[in-house]
Enzyme design. Structure first.
Site, short mmCIF file in Angstrom:
data_model
loop_
_atom_site.label_atom_id
_atom_site.label_comp_id
_atom_site.label_asym_id
_atom_site.label_seq_id
_atom_site.Cartn_x
_atom_site.Cartn_y
_atom_site.Cartn_z
CG HIS A 1 -2.07 -1.05 1.22
ND1 HIS A 1 -3.15 -0.98 2.09
CD2 HIS A 1 -2.40 -1.75 0.37
CE1 HIS A 1 -3.94 -1.70 1.80
NE2 HIS A 1 -3.54 -2.34 0.54
CE1 TYR B 1 -4.70 3.67 9.00
CE2 TYR B 1 -4.81 3.77 11.37
CZ TYR B 1 -4.27 3.42 10.27
OH TYR B 1 -3.42 2.39 10.34
N PRO C 1 -2.65 0.27 19.33
CG PRO C 1 -4.75 -1.22 18.83
CD PRO C 1 -3.98 -0.15 19.84
CE LYS D 1 4.97 3.45 13.26
NZ LYS D 1 5.46 3.18 11.89
CE1 TYR E 1 -0.86 4.10 9.12
CE2 TYR E 1 0.46 2.94 7.57
CZ TYR E 1 -0.76 3.21 8.35
OH TYR E 1 -1.79 2.25 8.20
P1 FAD Z 1 3.82 -11.84 21.43
O1 FAD Z 1 3.46 -11.73 20.08
O2 FAD Z 1 3.12 -11.56 22.66
O3 FAD Z 1 4.76 -13.17 21.83
C1 FAD Z 1 5.15 -13.50 23.26
C2 FAD Z 1 5.06 -14.97 23.39
O4 FAD Z 1 5.64 -15.44 24.52
C3 FAD Z 1 3.55 -15.45 23.17
O5 FAD Z 1 3.51 -16.74 22.20
C4 FAD Z 1 3.30 -16.07 24.46
O6 FAD Z 1 2.46 -17.12 24.66
C5 FAD Z 1 4.73 -16.27 25.15
N1 FAD Z 1 4.85 -16.53 26.44
C6 FAD Z 1 4.49 -15.54 27.48
N2 FAD Z 1 4.85 -16.00 28.67
C7 FAD Z 1 5.36 -17.09 28.62
C8 FAD Z 1 6.14 -18.09 29.44
N3 FAD Z 1 6.03 -17.80 30.71
N4 FAD Z 1 6.80 -19.11 29.04
C9 FAD Z 1 6.82 -19.38 27.74
N5 FAD Z 1 6.29 -18.28 26.89
C10 FAD Z 1 5.52 -17.52 26.92
N6 FAD Z 1 0.34 -4.77 16.81
C11 FAD Z 1 0.13 -3.98 15.49
O7 FAD Z 1 0.92 -3.53 15.17
N7 FAD Z 1 -1.15 -4.10 14.80
C12 FAD Z 1 -2.27 -4.43 15.51
O8 FAD Z 1 -3.44 -4.49 14.92
C13 FAD Z 1 -2.00 -5.14 16.77
N8 FAD Z 1 -3.12 -5.74 17.24
C14 FAD Z 1 -2.95 -6.60 18.49
C15 FAD Z 1 -3.87 -7.09 19.13
C16 FAD Z 1 -3.77 -7.89 20.16
C17 FAD Z 1 -5.00 -8.51 21.01
C18 FAD Z 1 -2.49 -7.64 20.92
C19 FAD Z 1 -2.23 -8.44 22.39
C20 FAD Z 1 -1.43 -7.20 20.34
C21 FAD Z 1 -1.68 -6.45 19.07
N9 FAD Z 1 -0.66 -5.85 18.24
C22 FAD Z 1 -0.60 -5.38 17.24
C23 FAD Z 1 0.72 -5.91 18.75
C24 FAD Z 1 1.50 -6.99 18.29
O9 FAD Z 1 0.89 -8.08 17.71
C25 FAD Z 1 2.82 -7.22 19.06
O10 FAD Z 1 3.42 -6.21 19.35
C26 FAD Z 1 3.48 -8.58 18.87
O11 FAD Z 1 2.85 -9.64 18.89
C27 FAD Z 1 4.93 -8.23 19.71
O12 FAD Z 1 5.41 -9.53 19.35
P2 FAD Z 1 6.25 -10.28 20.55
O13 FAD Z 1 6.88 -11.56 19.99
O14 FAD Z 1 7.04 -9.21 21.35
O15 FAD Z 1 5.29 -10.61 21.77
C1 DHB Z 2 -3.73 -2.80 11.26
C2 DHB Z 2 -3.80 -2.64 12.64
C3 DHB Z 2 -3.61 -1.13 13.06
O1 DHB Z 2 -3.68 -0.86 14.05
C4 DHB Z 2 -3.38 -0.46 12.13
O2 DHB Z 2 -3.07 1.16 12.43
C5 DHB Z 2 -3.19 -0.80 10.54
C6 DHB Z 2 -3.44 -2.11 10.43
C7 DHB Z 2 -4.27 -4.28 11.01
O3 DHB Z 2 -4.56 -4.97 11.81
O4 DHB Z 2 -4.24 -4.46 9.67
#
Ligand code: FAD
Ligand code: DHB
Length: 441
Positions: free
Chosen positions: A76, A206, A297, A301, A389
């Site tokens: 995009h 948005y 969200p 980021k 962005y």
């Molecule tokens: P995570 O993806 O949370 O991975 C951490 C892992 O550690 C998990 O698999 C968990 O099960 C595991 N874990 C936890 N505790 C333990 C333990 N004690 N022992 C072993 N394993 C463990 N970001 C965006 O940019 N856009 C979005 O739209 C967006 N939507 C989101 C919606 C939700 C509900 C959430 C929670 C987050 C969202 N985010 C979004 C944020 C994005 O998904 C996260 O920033 C990203 O997942 C970070 O990755 P990570 O690997 O740091 O953590």
């Molecule tokens: C998505 C989520 C967001 O928070 C955003 O700003 C843009 C895209 C997504 O889930 O695709």
């Protein structure tokens, strides 16, 4: 009985941060063990982010994870900003000199990573319990866990990476008093849905509406993802599918445009919070991704920050463990926090500009609208949004050996497939110039 073993880097969490770190370390010949308390199926199905900055895409390509993303991802070059019943287009390519973002779901990145790691013979232990990290004041930290069959393990490591998300155990295992937290709550949540229907838009919308924010994004040409601002403590039971579609039509609608509806396959409410823990390291325990920081969200980021952290961390650990050089490890926390705070500001700014704060008065609402009008009428303001962005600091994968630098990777030391020669010209891990004026690393 406890099973004892040894690895170079113990990684807690098989989210994008932990899996990518394991992959990057393997490319540098460093072995790791990843432990995860959920099942593989759960990790691969967990609906979260979907939008990748250009630098994230280039990094994934450069390390051999680009094939499916390039085939299935949707590039995009801009977004729509909607307010006061009018939709405005921001053209990122024009504003930033050609930069773009890609829609490719976090679920797919996690699938690609798990497949690549397992194909390379990596150790990923799913469904562990009672994870602990210990001996943190030594150069041999220890990872302890119980595997899915009930056996207790103790893994002696040279370093541990806490990639265990916001609710993980690693941050709280840091010495008491070391970590400082800066945080902000928001008086609203997001209700997100996944629907089997073609997106009704070519680029993300948005929308700031007097009744609350709405976002139209997508996953594939057949699957739409949509979000609605709802009260902070909202109960999902109050949102039957018909009500969700009606509210989306209401908040996203403009004359001459229709929202296509389809079966809702997933529905969840996520709270909104900004949270930054610093420092992100104590001796040989390093935090990365959501374990150290989360952003609301709006602006997408979170995933991009997690990928950026482990890119810096993989280089730092390579230097520490292969060359005995601690300088990059010492600089890790500050290097990451600089990017984290830029993203924290941007996410806070997008969130506060686009949501309806139930406690805001007319003054604040008028400021919001003034800011939105400025963004769509001033090239300088629009460029600020576009630059943030699409991503600011370039991600450099600088620790490539000389023999592969600039040519793309063909095959990592563990046999993991890398970027093929056909991609080399696009994927060469060249440092992009920082457009933000903040020094690139
Ligand atoms: P995570 O993806 O949370 O991975 C951490 C892992 O550690 C998990 O698999 C968990 O099960 C595991 N874990 C936890 N505790 C333990 C333990 N004690 N022992 C072993 N394993 C463990 N970001 C965006 O940019 N856009 C979005 O739209 C967006 N939507 C989101 C919606 C939700 C509900 C959430 C929670 C987050 C969202 N985010 C979004 C944020 C994005 O998904 C996260 O920033 C990203 O997942 C970070 O990755 P990570 O690997 O740091 O953590
Ligand atoms: C998505 C989520 C967001 O928070 C955003 O700003 C843009 C895209 C997504 O889930 O695709």
């Amino acid at each position: 009985m406890t099973v004892s073993s040894r690895t170079q880097v113990g990684i807690v969490g098989a989210g994008p941060a932990g899996l990518l770190l394991s992959h990057l370390l393997a490319l540098r010949g460093i072995d790791s063990v990843v432990i995860e308390n959920r099942s593989r199926a759960y990790c691969e199905a967990r609906q979260r982010a979907g939008l990748l900055e250009a630098g994230t895409v280039e990094l994934l390509r450069a390390v051999g994870l680009g094939a499916r993303m390039d085939a299935e991802g949707l590039e995009h070059g801009g977004i729509y900003l909607q307010f006061e019943g009018e939709r405005h287009h921001l053209d990122f390519r024009d504003l930033t000199g050609g930069r773009w973002v890609t829609i490719y779901a976090q679920t797919e990145i996690v699938k690609d990573l798990i497949r690549a790691r397992l194909a390379a013979g990596a150790a990923i232990e799913f469904e562990v319990s009672d994870t602990e990290v210990g001996e943190l004041d030594s150069d041999r930290p220890v990872l302890r866990f119980t595997d899915s069959a009930g056996a207790r393990h103790e893994v002696t490591c040279d370093a541990i990476a806490g990639c265990d998300g916001f609710h993980g155990i690693c941050r709280d295992s840091m010495p008491p008093g070391l970590i400082e937290v800066a945080e902000r709550g928001y008086p609203y949540s997001w209700l997100g849905i996944l629907a089997t229907v073609a997106p009704s838009t070519d680029e993300l919308i948005y929308s700031r509406h007097v009744d609350g924010f709405a976002l139209h994004t997508m996953r594939t040409p057949q699957v739409s993802r949509l979000y609605l601002q709802v009260p902070a403590d909202e109960d999902i039971e109050r949102w039957p599918d018909d009500r969700i579609w009606a509210e989306l039509r209401h908040r996203l609608g403009v004359p001459g445009w229709d929202l296509k509806e389809g079966p809702i396959t997933e529905k969840a409410i996520s709270p909104m919070r900004s949270f930054v823990a610093s420092p992100m390291r104590h001796r040989r325990l390093f935090l990365a991704g959501d374990a150290a920081h989360i952003v609301p969200p709006t602006g997408a980021k979170g995933l991009n920050l997690a990928i950026a952290d482990v890119t810096v961390l993989a280089a730092a650990l390579t230097s520490l463990l292969r060359e005995g050089q601690a300088a990059q490890a010492d600089a890790y926390s500050d290097a990451c926090l600089s990017r984290v705070w830029r993203a924290t500001h941007f996410s806070w700014w997008m969130t506060s500009m686009l949501h309806v704060d139930p406690h805001a008065d007319r003054f604040e609402a008028a400021l919001q609208l003034s800011q939105l009008r400025y963004v769509v009428s001033s090239r300088a303001a629009a460029t600020t949004l576009a630059e943030n962005y699409t991503g600011y600091f370039p991600l450099t994968w600088a620790s490539l050996p000389e023999s592969t630098r600039g040519r793309g990777i063909t095959r990592g030391p563990d046999g993991a497939a890398g970027a093929g020669p056909g991609r080399a010209a696009r994927t060469a891990p060249r440092p992009l110039r920082s457009r933000s004026g903040i020094a690139a690393r």
